[in-house]
Design an enzyme around this catalytic site. Structure first.
Site, PDB file in Angstrom:
ATOM      1  N   LYS A  41       0.892  -1.165   0.107  1.00 58.70           N
ATOM      2  CA  LYS A  41       0.004  -0.006   0.017  1.00 58.70           C
ATOM      3  C   LYS A  41       0.802   1.317  -0.123  1.00 58.70           C
ATOM      4  O   LYS A  41       1.873   1.208   0.527  1.00 58.70           O
ATOM      5  CB  LYS A  41      -0.929   0.050   1.042  1.00 58.70           C
ATOM      6  CG  LYS A  41      -0.334   0.089   2.750  1.00 58.70           C
ATOM      7  CD  LYS A  41      -0.031   1.357   2.970  1.00 58.70           C
ATOM      8  CE  LYS A  41       0.638   1.637   4.247  1.00 58.70           C
ATOM      9  NZ  LYS A  41       1.228   2.938   4.645  1.00 58.70           N
ATOM     10  N   ASP A  78      -3.214  -1.478   9.254  1.00 57.45           N
ATOM     11  CA  ASP A  78      -3.165  -1.468   7.545  1.00 57.45           C
ATOM     12  C   ASP A  78      -3.638  -3.018   7.233  1.00 57.45           C
ATOM     13  O   ASP A  78      -3.914  -3.098   6.127  1.00 57.45           O
ATOM     14  CB  ASP A  78      -1.691  -1.432   7.219  1.00 57.45           C
ATOM     15  CG  ASP A  78      -1.097   0.169   7.405  1.00 57.45           C
ATOM     16  OD1 ASP A  78      -2.138   0.858   7.459  1.00 57.45           O
ATOM     17  OD2 ASP A  78       0.190   0.100   7.601  1.00 57.45           O
TER      18      ASP A  78
END
Length: 305
Positions: A16, A146
Site C-alpha cells: 500500500k 493496515d
C-alpha cells in the site's frame, strides 16, 4: 460431504501507499487517530500454505529483501494471524507456510500487513473453516492498522487508527508509480515519536482529504498536487538523505513525489507506464532498488499456478 483438503493454497496481497496520511495527536490508548487515503499497488507478497501436523514458516525473499529483517518465530505477524484464526475456530494452528516477499521490509508499504491478510485468507481456505467477512476484518483489525486494507485493496478511506476502511471512487482509473527503496528501514514507532516531538500542537483529529477523494477518478494531474503525508517531515528529519531522493524524482520528471507512510520508501506519481519507466531510469542509483508499479489493484486474493 466434507470437501477434500487442498494440497496447497496461495494468496497474493499488495503493498500500500498513502495518497494522503493525516495524523492527529495521540489518543489515550497511545494510538494516533488517522485519516488516510489508501491505494494498493502492484508489488506483492505471496503466502503459500500446505497441510501439516505442526507449524512451520519459511521465507523466499526477493533479491533486494534482506531475510535477516524478517522474523520467522512467534513474533511474525503471519504466526499471530494463524493463531487468531485457529483460536476463533477451536482448532490447532498447523500448517506449512512459505512467504514469497517482494514488498520492501520496514519501508512504509505495509508488507507485514499484506502477509497477515494473505495468511488469513489462505489458511481459511486450507482449513475449510469458512470464516465470515465480518470476522476476517475483525481479526485483521486486531493484527494491525493496515491489515484490513490489505484484505480490501483498491482505493479506500481509512479512519480510526487506519483499521476502519471504506472503499472510495477511482478504482477504474490506473495510476503509475515509481518506488524507490532505501538501504535501511525506518521504525514506524520511532517516526511517530518524532512526529509527536515536531508537532506537539497536533489536532485531536486530522483534517479530511475532501479534495483528493473528489478528484481520485480525474486525470492524473488533478491529484499530483494533493498528495500529502503528515509523517513526511518526521521521516525526513530522521533520514535527511531522503530529501535528495525526492529531489532526484522531481529532476527525473515525476509529477509528484512523497514518502510512503512512515518511510523510508519514496514513491513518485507518473502520467503513464512509459513515463514511469522513464522516471525509473532517471532514478537509477537513487536508492537500493527502483521499481515501477500500477494501482489500484485488488486486495488479498487466491492465485492459481
Amino acid at each position: 460431504m466434507t470437501s477434500a483438503t487442498p494440497a496447497s493454497v496461495t494468496v497474493r496481497a499488495p503493498a500500500k501507499i498513502n495518497l494522503h496520511l493525516g495524523v492527529g495527536a495521540p489518543r489515550a490508548d497511545g494510538f494516533h487517530p488517522l485519516l488516510t487515503v489508501y491505494h494498493a499497488i502492484g508489488i506483492y507478497d505471496d503466502v503459500t500454505v500446505r497441510p501439516a501436523d505442526s507449524w512451520s514458516l519459511a521465507l523466499e525473499p526477493a533479491p533486494y529483501v534482506d531475510a535477516a529483517d524478517v522474523p520467522l518465530g512467534d513474533d511474525n505477524i503471519v504466526f499471530r494471524a494463524a493463531t487468531l484464526l485457529a483460536g476463533l475456530h477451536g482448532r490447532p494452528a498447523h500448517a506449512e507456510v512459505v512467504i514469497r516477499k517482494d514488498i520492501p521490509v520496514a519501508g512504509g508499504m505495509a508488507g507485514g500487513s499484506a502477509d497477515a491478510a494473505a495468511a488469513l485468507v489462505a489458511l481459511d481456505r486450507l482449513w475449510g473453516v469458512e470464516t465470515s467477512d465480518e470476522d476476517l476484518f475483525r481479526l485483521a483489525a486486531e493484527l494491525g492498522s493496515d491489515v484490513p486494507f490489505a484484505l480490501m485493496g483498491g482505493n479506500a478511506l481509512g479512519t480510526g487508527r487506519g483499521e476502519v476502511v471504506e472503499s472510495v471512487r477511482g478504482g477504474d482509473v490506473t495510476r503509475w508509480w515509481v518506488v524507490v527503496t532505501a538501504h535501511e528501514g525506518l521504525s514506524t514507532p520511532s517516526v511517530y515519536r518524532h512526529f509527536d516531538a515536531l508537532r506537539p500542537d497536533a489536532s485531536a483529529q486530522p483534517a479530511p482529504p475532501h479534495r483528493l477523494v473528489a478528484f481520485l477518478a480525474d486525470p492524473v494531474e488533478a491529484i499530483a498536487g494533493l498528495l500529502h503525508n503528515d509523517l513526511q517531515d518526521a521521516a525526513l528529519d530522521l533520514r535527511p538523505e531522503l530529501r535528495d531522493v525526492l529531489a532526484a524524482g522531481e529532476r527525473a520528471g515525476a509529477l509528484a513525489g512523497i514518502v510512503s507512510g512512515s518511510g523510508p520508501t519514496c514513491v513518485f506519481l507518473c502520467g503513464s507506464g512509459d513515463h514511469a519507466r522513464e522516471v525509473a531510469a532517471g532514478l537509477d542509483g537513487a536508492g537500493e532498488v527502483v521499481l515501477t508499479a500500477n494501482g489500484p489493484v485488488a486486495g488479498a486474493h487466491l492465485v492459481d499456478y
